[in-house]
Design an enzyme around this catalytic site. Structure first.
Site, PDB file in Angstrom:
ATOM      1  N   GLU A   7       0.839  -1.204   0.000  1.00 39.08           N
ATOM      2  CA  GLU A   7       0.000   0.000   0.000  1.00 39.08           C
ATOM      3  C   GLU A   7       0.874   1.254   0.000  1.00 39.08           C
ATOM      4  O   GLU A   7       0.544   2.275  -0.613  1.00 39.08           O
ATOM      5  CB  GLU A   7      -0.893   0.037   1.250  1.00 39.08           C
ATOM      6  CG  GLU A   7      -1.896  -1.098   1.349  1.00 39.08           C
ATOM      7  CD  GLU A   7      -2.514  -1.220   2.749  1.00 39.08           C
ATOM      8  OE1 GLU A   7      -3.643  -1.725   2.837  1.00 39.08           O
ATOM      9  OE2 GLU A   7      -1.876  -0.834   3.751  1.00 39.08           O
ATOM     10  N   ASP A 200     -12.381  -5.112  -1.341  1.00 34.63           N
ATOM     11  CA  ASP A 200     -13.340  -6.227  -1.313  1.00 34.63           C
ATOM     12  C   ASP A 200     -14.656  -5.731  -0.755  1.00 34.63           C
ATOM     13  O   ASP A 200     -14.690  -4.794   0.040  1.00 34.63           O
ATOM     14  CB  ASP A 200     -12.789  -7.371  -0.439  1.00 34.63           C
ATOM     15  CG  ASP A 200     -12.325  -6.866   0.927  1.00 34.63           C
ATOM     16  OD1 ASP A 200     -11.155  -6.477   1.045  1.00 34.63           O
ATOM     17  OD2 ASP A 200     -13.156  -6.823   1.856  1.00 34.63           O
TER      18      ASP A 200
HETATM   19  N1  ADE Z   1      -8.427  -4.351   4.293  1.00 30.60           N
HETATM   20  C1  ADE Z   1      -8.857  -4.661   3.059  1.00 30.60           C
HETATM   21  N2  ADE Z   1      -9.990  -5.394   3.114  1.00 30.60           N
HETATM   22  C2  ADE Z   1     -10.283  -5.544   4.424  1.00 30.60           C
HETATM   23  C3  ADE Z   1     -11.313  -6.204   5.127  1.00 30.60           C
HETATM   24  N3  ADE Z   1     -12.288  -6.861   4.494  1.00 30.60           N
HETATM   25  N4  ADE Z   1     -11.285  -6.160   6.472  1.00 30.60           N
HETATM   26  C4  ADE Z   1     -10.314  -5.507   7.115  1.00 30.60           C
HETATM   27  N5  ADE Z   1      -9.311  -4.864   6.512  1.00 30.60           N
HETATM   28  C5  ADE Z   1      -9.295  -4.893   5.169  1.00 30.60           C
END
Ligand code: ADE
Length: 236
Positions: A7, A200
């Site tokens: 990142e 996501d």
């Molecule tokens: N970073 C990226 N996706 C995530 C998720 N679903 N839960 C926590 N941190 C995240």
């Protein structure tokens, strides 16, 4: 404040940070890239320090989660004396609240923990936290990102009990660091904001980990693309 090197690398590049990373403490893996006088567009110049939590020496993976976030923020702030602390990175999003892969959110409401359940009177709100952010709808609009609610926990998944807390908070982005960084910022009396790009959508059928792995590069590119404008809008 950034959790994963994947990142941080595009964000450092987008901000033109060429400083070499150096350790913040001999016993912790945190790495600080501190650069004075960065021009971030529109005539704005500022000192910027990108702190990355580094690689856990025992497990050999990025030191994600709330305890590295809190300790790294404390140590980095002691060294750099910031006027603004930003938790930047990726997060899970919510299709039912208009989320999309690659959307970038600025925290525009207090940041809360979604997995600290302490039903013991006054410990209950202590667990949730609710830490202030200087982000607002207007600042998000000026930066060209979405205003949103960011919630934090220490798991990638989202069991029903956590989902209920996220629902009641009206979450747009769930991450693993923002509330811990925000707690340190509030304790130090320093302004705070979270900027999170969605990898996501937790309310869709595909497993979160598969979505995360597929979309990490795209989401971090979107984060890097938007970060100079977000910083400009926050510093204005
Ligand atoms: N970073 C990226 N996706 C995530 C998720 N679903 N839960 C926590 N941190 C995240």
């Amino acid at each position: 404040m950034m959790a994963m090197e994947a990142e941080a690398d595009p964000v450092r590049r987008a901000l033109g940070i060429t400083a070499t990373g150096r350790p913040v403490h001999p016993r912790f893996p945190f790495v600080l890239y501190h650069q004075a006088g960065r021009a971030i567009g529109a005539g704005v110049t500022t000192d910027i320090a990108v702190a990355v939590y580094g690689t856990d020496p025992r497990f050999g993976v990025d030191a994600i989660g709330t305890q590295p976030a809190a300790v790294a923020t404390t140590l980095a702030a002691a060294e750099t004396e910031p006027t603004l602390i930003v938790s930047a990175g990726t997060a899970g999003g919510f299709a039912n609240r208009g989320g999309a892969i690659g959307s970038v959110y600025l925290s525009a409401a207090p940041v809360v923990f979604h997995d600290r359940r302490i039903p013991l009177g006054a410990f209950e709100p202590y667990g949730v936290g609710s830490y202030p952010t200087i982000g607002t709808d207007k600042i998000a609009e000026a930066a060209g990102v979405e205003p949103g609610v960011v919630t934090t926990g220490n798991s990638l998944d989202a069991p029903a009990v956590d989902r209920a807390t996220m629902e009641s908070a009206g979450a747009h982005a769930k991450d693993m660091e923002a509330a811990a960084v925000a707690w340190v910022a509030e304790s130090l009396g320093v302004d705070f904001a979270a900027v999170k790009a969605i990898t996501d959508l937790i309310d869709t059928p595909e497993p979160t980990a598969d979505q995360f792995e597929r979309n990490l590069t795209h989401a971090t590119e979107r984060l890097a693309e938007m970060i100079p404008a977000v910083l400009r809008a926050l510093l204005r």
